[in-house]
Design an enzyme around this catalytic site. Sequence first.
Site, PDB file in Angstrom:
ATOM      1  N   HIS A 142      40.432  10.844  37.939  1.00 44.10           N
ATOM      2  CA  HIS A 142      41.268  10.796  36.737  1.00 44.10           C
ATOM      3  C   HIS A 142      42.709  10.703  37.259  1.00 44.10           C
ATOM      4  O   HIS A 142      43.475  11.655  37.164  1.00 44.10           O
ATOM      5  CB  HIS A 142      41.036  12.076  35.920  1.00 44.10           C
ATOM      6  CG  HIS A 142      41.667  12.083  34.573  1.00 44.10           C
ATOM      7  ND1 HIS A 142      42.310  10.980  34.042  1.00 44.10           N
ATOM      8  CD2 HIS A 142      41.761  13.060  33.638  1.00 44.10           C
ATOM      9  CE1 HIS A 142      42.769  11.310  32.836  1.00 44.10           C
ATOM     10  NE2 HIS A 142      42.450  12.557  32.582  1.00 44.10           N
ATOM     11  N   ARG A 191      37.948   4.959  29.786  1.00 39.23           N
ATOM     12  CA  ARG A 191      37.329   6.252  30.090  1.00 39.23           C
ATOM     13  C   ARG A 191      35.840   6.044  29.898  1.00 39.23           C
ATOM     14  O   ARG A 191      35.423   5.456  28.903  1.00 39.23           O
ATOM     15  CB  ARG A 191      37.888   7.287  29.120  1.00 39.23           C
ATOM     16  CG  ARG A 191      36.985   8.479  28.765  1.00 39.23           C
ATOM     17  CD  ARG A 191      36.984   9.593  29.793  1.00 39.23           C
ATOM     18  NE  ARG A 191      38.285  10.132  30.064  1.00 39.23           N
ATOM     19  CZ  ARG A 191      38.627  11.403  29.871  1.00 39.23           C
ATOM     20  NH1 ARG A 191      37.762  12.261  29.365  1.00 39.23           N
ATOM     21  NH2 ARG A 191      39.833  11.821  30.195  1.00 39.23           N
ATOM     22  N   LYS A 215      24.670  -1.409  20.958  1.00 38.51           N
ATOM     23  CA  LYS A 215      23.664  -2.467  20.796  1.00 38.51           C
ATOM     24  C   LYS A 215      23.026  -2.822  22.122  1.00 38.51           C
ATOM     25  O   LYS A 215      22.202  -3.723  22.190  1.00 38.51           O
ATOM     26  CB  LYS A 215      24.313  -3.715  20.199  1.00 38.51           C
ATOM     27  CG  LYS A 215      24.891  -3.505  18.816  1.00 38.51           C
ATOM     28  CD  LYS A 215      25.589  -4.772  18.348  1.00 38.51           C
ATOM     29  CE  LYS A 215      26.350  -4.528  17.044  1.00 38.51           C
ATOM     30  NZ  LYS A 215      27.378  -5.555  16.836  1.00 38.51           N
ATOM     31  N   ARG A 249      43.080  13.994  24.151  1.00 39.38           N
ATOM     32  CA  ARG A 249      44.388  14.128  24.784  1.00 39.38           C
ATOM     33  C   ARG A 249      44.772  12.896  25.602  1.00 39.38           C
ATOM     34  O   ARG A 249      45.850  12.337  25.435  1.00 39.38           O
ATOM     35  CB  ARG A 249      44.369  15.357  25.693  1.00 39.38           C
ATOM     36  CG  ARG A 249      45.706  15.807  26.185  1.00 39.38           C
ATOM     37  CD  ARG A 249      45.540  17.139  26.872  1.00 39.38           C
ATOM     38  NE  ARG A 249      44.503  17.912  26.230  1.00 39.38           N
ATOM     39  CZ  ARG A 249      44.710  18.695  25.179  1.00 39.38           C
ATOM     40  NH1 ARG A 249      45.913  18.861  24.713  1.00 39.38           N
ATOM     41  NH2 ARG A 249      43.710  19.352  24.631  1.00 39.38           N
ATOM     42  N   THR A 250      43.883  12.470  26.467  1.00 37.73           N
ATOM     43  CA  THR A 250      44.207  11.341  27.339  1.00 37.73           C
ATOM     44  C   THR A 250      44.413  10.071  26.515  1.00 37.73           C
ATOM     45  O   THR A 250      45.344   9.302  26.744  1.00 37.73           O
ATOM     46  CB  THR A 250      43.083  11.132  28.376  1.00 37.73           C
ATOM     47  OG1 THR A 250      42.910  12.347  29.086  1.00 37.73           O
ATOM     48  CG2 THR A 250      43.417  10.031  29.348  1.00 37.73           C
TER      49      THR A 250
END
Lengths: 303, 153
Positions: free
Chosen positions: A129, A101, A80, A51-52
């Site tokens: 957030h 995020r 890696k 969603r974000t």
Amino acid sequence: MKNRSLISINDYSKEELLKILKIAEEFEANPRQKILSNYVIASLFFEPSTRTRLSFESAINQLGGRVIGFTDSSSSSVKKGESLRDTIETVSLYSDLIVMRHPIEGSARFASEINDTPIINAGDGANQHPTQCLLDMYSIQKTQGTLDNLDIAFVGDLKYGRTVHSLVIAMSMFKNTRFHLVSPEELKLPRAVKEFILSSGLTYEQYTDINAVIEKVDILYMTRIQAERFADPIEYEKVKNSYILENSMLENSKDNLRILHPLPRVNEINEDVDTNDKAYYFQQAQNGVFVRQALLASILGLR
Amino acid sequence: MNTKKKELKVSAIANGTVIDHIPQGHVSKVMNILNLENFEDQIYFGANLDSKKYGKKGIIKVSNRYFKDSEINKIAIVAPTATMIEIKDYEVIKKTSVKIPDEVIGIVKCFNPKCVTNHENVITRFTIIDKENLKVKCHYCEKITKKEHIEFL
């Protein structure tokens, strides 16, 4: 706000937050202005969030910007063993602004201190957030016409829900906000957040029954209760159905009541509520696009 | 010889600083914070000494070295009870208690296992939000650590 990262909702003053909300109105009226056509925005999702991420990418695309990035760390050099510092240093050279995020708390703050490329925190673990908070504020302002003198109920998991903590802190900046906190005993709002309410000169009340607040409030902010938050599964079974909102429960609610939810919803709002005019959670998600457009434009110095 | 004078468990210094009343078990930490491990002049230190005030204490005596307030305050978080005594020609010329600073950089470890400072190469940074009860807030993950959970790097 030019070139300033947004990591935590506390990074911006009340005036600055209101300015973003004001700019968001302009984008709501006209979301497809091609003001980002000369910009490349990096979208680094070290953990998946449909969603974000889609909301940010839609915001950027509608403004004519280009997006580079990855949608989870398994498809990036992190796999890696690259350090976050190196990833940010490199991506900064390819982009004008980074949306990130990350599951690790504080990672966005750290990233914002590596160099001058502005960072928008799209969620750092259980910490912050801020764009969710902005879109919640925008939705409240839009549906109530004000952010002052409101009765706001928060329902469900108030202990772990970061969106709840941020929104409580943000709404504590406004005049006479009255907080109604509805949760099982195990999932009450943390003491530090309650102390913040009191230190702002405001008050709160705590309840365990959702029906006790429905008729008094202007905003009903629903959240999901997750089974894994309970140490004892029996406790979860006992409370899991007592925080479900059904249409019949809204009969005597105020006309201006609006129901918000950060989504995704599981079963805490019955689908029969969706057609009620008081259900606002999908428009709320759409508002996220306008608010993110406003934020991008402000940070890039275009508004 | 003055018979009233107590026998010194740790030799006196002519010039320098005595750091007294260091809480039990924190002498080496204080040495580390003040970077005394690389100091070249004489240093005496004692641990588990009897203290009227605190039961047991530690002490460090550093020859020919005086500390700035900003240096002294760095040890406040490990040794809030410490006293700095400046000595010239065997005489005490100044006594100061340490003061808890507003911010601690390095020194303290964030107790949150999910904090970035425990995953990436980042110097820890905390704001002290309650000086009386010693509560610190991580600049990165924003979690608050109480006195009893503070761990040192």
